[in-house]
Design a protein around this motif. Structure first.
Motif, PDB file in Angstrom:
ATOM      1  N   TRP A  77     -13.854  15.536  -8.444  1.00 38.87           N
ATOM      2  CA  TRP A  77     -13.156  15.837  -7.444  1.00 38.87           C
ATOM      3  C   TRP A  77     -12.184  17.191  -7.179  1.00 38.87           C
ATOM      4  CZ3 TRP A  77     -14.107  12.834  -3.473  1.00 38.87           C
ATOM      5  CH2 TRP A  77     -14.934  11.536  -3.429  1.00 38.87           C
TER       6      TRP A  77
ATOM      7  N   TRP B 226     -15.482  17.620   0.444  1.00 42.00           N
ATOM      8  CA  TRP B 226     -14.905  16.858   1.054  1.00 42.00           C
ATOM      9  C   TRP B 226     -13.601  17.549   2.087  1.00 42.00           C
ATOM     10  CZ3 TRP B 226     -15.951  11.575   0.943  1.00 42.00           C
ATOM     11  CH2 TRP B 226     -15.204  10.440   1.755  1.00 42.00           C
TER      12      TRP B 226
ATOM     13  N   GLY C 208      -5.623   7.431  -4.057  1.00 42.76           N
ATOM     14  CA  GLY C 208      -6.901   8.112  -3.830  1.00 42.76           C
ATOM     15  C   GLY C 208      -6.724   8.681  -2.326  1.00 42.76           C
ATOM     16  N   CYS C 209      -5.571   9.262  -2.004  1.00 43.12           N
ATOM     17  CA  CYS C 209      -5.235   9.448  -0.665  1.00 43.12           C
ATOM     18  C   CYS C 209      -6.087  10.728  -0.142  1.00 43.12           C
ATOM     19  CB  CYS C 209      -3.768   9.561  -0.415  1.00 43.12           C
ATOM     20  SG  CYS C 209      -3.247  11.129  -1.270  1.00 43.12           S
ATOM     21  N   GLY C 210      -6.633  11.304  -0.902  1.00 51.66           N
ATOM     22  CA  GLY C 210      -7.424  12.664  -0.420  1.00 51.66           C
ATOM     23  C   GLY C 210      -6.705  13.518   0.313  1.00 51.66           C
TER      24      GLY C 210
ATOM     25  N   ASP D  51      -3.091  11.163  -5.691  1.00 52.34           N
ATOM     26  CA  ASP D  51      -4.691  11.726  -5.886  1.00 52.34           C
ATOM     27  C   ASP D  51      -4.946  12.712  -6.781  1.00 52.34           C
ATOM     28  OD1 ASP D  51      -7.125  11.219  -3.671  1.00 52.34           O
ATOM     29  OD2 ASP D  51      -7.267  13.013  -4.965  1.00 52.34           O
ATOM     30  N   ILE D  52      -6.066  12.710  -7.588  1.00 52.38           N
ATOM     31  CA  ILE D  52      -6.332  13.742  -8.556  1.00 52.38           C
ATOM     32  C   ILE D  52      -6.761  15.251  -8.193  1.00 52.38           C
ATOM     33  CG2 ILE D  52      -6.843  12.171 -10.529  1.00 52.38           C
ATOM     34  CD1 ILE D  52      -9.636  12.100  -9.693  1.00 52.38           C
ATOM     35  N   SER D  53      -7.168  15.337  -7.052  1.00 50.75           N
ATOM     36  CA  SER D  53      -8.024  16.430  -6.298  1.00 50.75           C
ATOM     37  C   SER D  53      -7.021  17.296  -5.700  1.00 50.75           C
ATOM     38  CB  SER D  53      -8.956  15.746  -5.195  1.00 50.75           C
ATOM     39  OG  SER D  53      -9.351  17.211  -4.656  1.00 50.75           O
TER      40      SER D  53
ATOM     41  N   MET E  44      -7.912  18.784  -2.040  1.00 50.90           N
ATOM     42  CA  MET E  44      -7.794  17.683  -1.002  1.00 50.90           C
ATOM     43  C   MET E  44      -6.295  17.225  -0.794  1.00 50.90           C
ATOM     44  SD  MET E  44     -10.880  15.155  -2.176  1.00 50.90           S
ATOM     45  CE  MET E  44     -10.965  13.953  -0.963  1.00 50.90           C
TER      46      MET E  44
ATOM     47  N   ALA F  69      -1.960  13.256  -9.458  1.00 42.82           N
ATOM     48  CA  ALA F  69      -2.042  12.458 -10.738  1.00 42.82           C
ATOM     49  C   ALA F  69      -2.915  11.437 -10.970  1.00 42.82           C
ATOM     50  CB  ALA F  69      -0.639  11.816 -11.012  1.00 42.82           C
ATOM     51  N   ASP F  70      -3.323  11.028 -11.632  1.00 38.96           N
ATOM     52  CA  ASP F  70      -4.286   9.904 -12.061  1.00 38.96           C
ATOM     53  C   ASP F  70      -3.374   8.439 -11.879  1.00 38.96           C
ATOM     54  OD1 ASP F  70      -6.085   7.987 -12.922  1.00 38.96           O
ATOM     55  OD2 ASP F  70      -6.628   9.081 -14.666  1.00 38.96           O
ATOM     56  N   ALA F  71      -3.844   7.549 -10.641  1.00 37.91           N
ATOM     57  CA  ALA F  71      -3.185   6.432 -10.857  1.00 37.91           C
ATOM     58  C   ALA F  71      -3.152   5.708 -11.697  1.00 37.91           C
ATOM     59  CB  ALA F  71      -3.782   5.502  -9.450  1.00 37.91           C
TER      60      ALA F  71
ATOM     61  N   ARG G 262      -7.995   3.802   1.451  1.00 37.85           N
ATOM     62  CA  ARG G 262      -9.233   3.889   2.049  1.00 37.85           C
ATOM     63  C   ARG G 262     -10.383   4.596   1.179  1.00 37.85           C
ATOM     64  NH1 ARG G 262      -9.951   7.412   7.311  1.00 37.85           N
ATOM     65  NH2 ARG G 262     -10.293   9.260   5.870  1.00 37.85           N
ATOM     66  N   PHE G 263     -11.024   3.860   0.405  1.00 38.13           N
ATOM     67  CA  PHE G 263     -12.161   4.457  -0.509  1.00 38.13           C
ATOM     68  C   PHE G 263     -11.610   5.231  -1.670  1.00 38.13           C
ATOM     69  CE2 PHE G 263     -14.424   4.190   3.806  1.00 38.13           C
ATOM     70  CZ  PHE G 263     -14.783   2.865   3.726  1.00 38.13           C
TER      71      PHE G 263
ATOM     72  N   PHE H  21     -13.406   4.747  -8.211  1.00 34.58           N
ATOM     73  CA  PHE H  21     -13.714   6.040  -9.008  1.00 34.58           C
ATOM     74  C   PHE H  21     -12.991   5.752 -10.554  1.00 34.58           C
ATOM     75  CE2 PHE H  21     -14.286   7.051  -4.746  1.00 34.58           C
ATOM     76  CZ  PHE H  21     -15.357   7.258  -4.640  1.00 34.58           C
ATOM     77  N   PHE H  22     -12.336   4.422 -10.836  1.00 36.26           N
ATOM     78  CA  PHE H  22     -11.806   4.719 -12.288  1.00 36.26           C
ATOM     79  C   PHE H  22     -12.733   4.041 -13.258  1.00 36.26           C
ATOM     80  CE2 PHE H  22      -8.257   2.949  -9.106  1.00 36.26           C
ATOM     81  CZ  PHE H  22      -7.860   3.976  -8.979  1.00 36.26           C
TER      82      PHE H  22
END
Ligand SMILES: C[S@@+](CC[C@H](N)C(=O)[O-])C[C@H]1O[C@@H](n2cnc3c(N)ncnc32)[C@H](O)[C@@H]1O
Length: 286
Positions: free
Chosen positions: A17, A25, A59-61, A83-85, A88, A107-109, A125-126, A130-131
């Motif tokens: 990501w 994305w 993972g709010c992107g 989110d980790i990206s 994004m 950060a990683d949730a 939302r999606f 990915f964990f």
């Protein structure tokens, strides 16, 4: 670029990501948010955000749902997108209107030290498929919910119920080798397709009373812009785009022609609606 360390088992996803996946994305953000708008509507409808509530969007992107929920909770509420990206989240920060009660954290949730019992609602939302060890991730997120809190998230059902993604992939497979089959529990878009698995993960994380509602809908892969745009979507998102990674221009062109052929029967004017199917998962925090 400051990539968050995260849980060691999530390293591959964090790299993905923050690499071409996240960049891709981000480049398609506007189109993606238009395509997935029907899912946001269902998510908001089922989550029922109230004025003044504190919400975490996992993972709010690029932030579309965080912004939409912030508009619902009003000035006395707050949305926290995690989110980790890097690319994004940069887009999410750009898109959030000034003064809206929304903040974003990189950060990683799974390991983020949320304040205990600080949120009324967890949404996604999606962003939760990915964990590597989802029960650990959800246990960490559950701690962040107040005892009166709840979760509501959307995840994809099986590939065979999602022709909007798989039609292009089948067309692409006429030109390139098939992708390795992921294991049913490997992180990825379909890793929450099994109802039993989602129930097990959430129960292990301490949730009970989990409900999974099947929602069938159609997604316009042309986003109202005709067959050319639908072919572009086919080439650029989901497993078809991964299957085409690194392929020369002539193979991409041939794959594009096959996608066009496969999508033509679905065209309705400027729209190309294809069936899609998701789970809407809801559970009280306790
Ligand atoms: C399919 S995208 C969905 C993005 C956004 N929710 C949307 O609907 O446009 C999945 C998102 O989950 C994020 N993600 C994956 N693993 C994560 C983790 N461990 N912690 C936080 N976010 C994560 C990715 O960076 C990506 O933004």
């Amino acid at each position: 670029m400051d990539i968050p360390p995260g849980h060691e088992l999530n390293a591959d996803q964090i790299a993905y990501w923050n690499g071409p996946g996240g960049q891709h994305w981000t480049d398609r953000q506007q189109a993606q948010d238009t395509l997935l708008a029907p899912i946001s509507d269902i998510l908001i409808d089922r989550a029922k955000p109230k004025a003044g509530e504190r919400i975490v969007d996992v993972g709010c992107g690029c932030g579309a749902t965080s912004i939409a929920f912030a508009q619902k909770v009003g000035p006395t509420g707050h949305v926290f997108g995690i989110d980790i990206s890097v690319p994004m989240l940069a887009r999410a920060r750009q898109l959030a209107p000034a003064g809206l009660p929304v903040d974003f954290v990189l950060a990683d949730a799974t390991v983020y030290p949320f304040d205990t019992a600080s949120f009324d609602l967890l949404v996604s939302r999606f962003g939760v498929m990915f964990f590597a060890e989802p029960a650990i991730s959800f246990a960490n997120m559950r701690r962040a919910l107040r005892p009166s809190g709840r979760l509501t998230f959307a995840c994809w059902r099986e590939p065979r119920h999602n022709p909007w993604m798989m039609t292009a992939l089948q067309a692409v497979y006429r030109h390139v080798p098939e992708l390795p089959q992921p294991g049913p529990e490997d992180p990825g878009p379909f890793s929450f397709a099994s109802e039993q698995r989602v129930q097990r993960i959430l129960n292990e994380a301490g949730f009970s009373g989990v409900k999974m509602e099947r929602c069938d809908l159609s997604l316009d892969v042309a986003i109202g812009r005709g067959l050319d745009a639908a072919v572009e979507t086919g080439l650029e998102i989901g497993p078809a785009s991964r299957a085409l990674e690194g392929q020369p221009a002539e193979v991409r062109a041939a794959a594009g022609n096959s996608i066009r052929e496969a999508l033509t029967p679905f065209a309705r004017g400027q729209a190309v609606p294809l069936p899609a199917s998701i789970w809407m998962v809801t559970a009280p925090a306790s």
